[in-house]
Design an enzyme around this catalytic site. Structure first.
Site, mmCIF file in Angstrom:
data_model
loop_
_atom_site.group_PDB
_atom_site.id
_atom_site.type_symbol
_atom_site.label_atom_id
_atom_site.label_comp_id
_atom_site.label_asym_id
_atom_site.label_seq_id
_atom_site.Cartn_x
_atom_site.Cartn_y
_atom_site.Cartn_z
ATOM 1 N N ILE A 78 0.762 -0.787 -0.209
ATOM 2 C CA ILE A 78 0.100 0.052 -0.399
ATOM 3 C C ILE A 78 0.861 1.290 -0.118
ATOM 4 O O ILE A 78 1.793 1.438 1.110
ATOM 5 C CB ILE A 78 -0.803 -0.432 1.549
ATOM 6 C CG1 ILE A 78 -2.340 -1.786 1.343
ATOM 7 C CG2 ILE A 78 -1.708 1.066 0.899
ATOM 8 C CD1 ILE A 78 -2.285 -1.473 2.567
ATOM 9 N N TYR A 105 1.896 -4.081 3.765
ATOM 10 C CA TYR A 105 2.670 -2.430 4.386
ATOM 11 C C TYR A 105 2.189 -1.295 3.918
ATOM 12 O O TYR A 105 1.540 -1.614 3.254
ATOM 13 C CB TYR A 105 4.326 -3.065 4.430
ATOM 14 C CG TYR A 105 4.656 -2.912 3.070
ATOM 15 C CD1 TYR A 105 4.642 -2.084 1.917
ATOM 16 C CD2 TYR A 105 5.043 -4.264 2.653
ATOM 17 C CE1 TYR A 105 5.592 -1.660 0.745
ATOM 18 C CE2 TYR A 105 5.047 -3.553 1.069
ATOM 19 C CZ TYR A 105 5.312 -3.186 0.340
ATOM 20 O OH TYR A 105 5.956 -3.726 -0.705
ATOM 21 N N CYS A 106 2.534 -0.639 4.299
ATOM 22 C CA CYS A 106 1.741 0.605 4.019
ATOM 23 C C CYS A 106 3.205 1.699 3.691
ATOM 24 O O CYS A 106 3.560 1.795 5.021
ATOM 25 C CB CYS A 106 1.212 1.425 4.728
ATOM 26 S SG CYS A 106 -0.035 2.848 4.258
ATOM 27 N N ILE A 107 3.184 2.808 3.425
ATOM 28 C CA ILE A 107 4.585 3.543 2.497
ATOM 29 C C ILE A 107 3.589 4.834 1.963
ATOM 30 O O ILE A 107 2.881 5.108 1.330
ATOM 31 C CB ILE A 107 5.265 2.734 1.151
ATOM 32 C CG1 ILE A 107 5.861 2.115 2.141
ATOM 33 C CG2 ILE A 107 6.246 4.228 1.294
ATOM 34 C CD1 ILE A 107 6.908 1.556 1.040
#
Length: 127
Positions: A78, A105-107
């Site tokens: 994400i 995961y989120c960046i």
């Protein structure tokens, strides 16, 4: 191992040289999806929830074209332009993954088009 490109016919032409997805064995890799329409126009400008819904619908269609369902998704990558959109993103995301949740995961990062707020790439393992 050879792979099969997955390009649902109802999608607009990609804005770069890629397939919407690729199926290798029982694994489906879904390319990073943005809220784009015909000609690469950004949809739902300024609305992270609506962009998230559009992105997840495209992912759903791609996985289904490969013979799977959203419950087959094991991993989501994400990318959010603004972490202030995290709550709106999660509210929509939870609708698409009501049971067991995939890893993710989120960046926070810039996206390929300035009006894009959300991008998701997925990996599904078909039964």
């Amino acid at each position: 191992m050879p792979f099969e490109p997955i390009n649902p016919p109802q999608f607009p032409a990609p804005i770069a040289p890629y397939s919407a997805g690729a199926k290798a064995g029982n694994v489906v890799y879904v390319s990073g999806v943005l809220a784009l329409g015909e000609g690469g126009s950004v949809l739902h400008v300024g609305d992270a929830a609506a962009q998230t819904r559009h992105v997840l619908e495209v992912i759903k269609t791609t996985v289904e074209a490969a013979g799977g369902t959203m419950t087959d998704i094991a991993m989501n990558h994400i990318f959010l332009k603004d972490l202030n959109d995290y709550a709106a993103f999660n509210a929509v995301y939870a609708e698409y993954f009501p049971g067991d949740k995939p890893a993710r995961y989120c960046i926070k990062c810039e996206l390929v088009k300035p009006d894009c707020l959300v991008e998701i790439a997925s990996v599904a393992h078909l039964a």
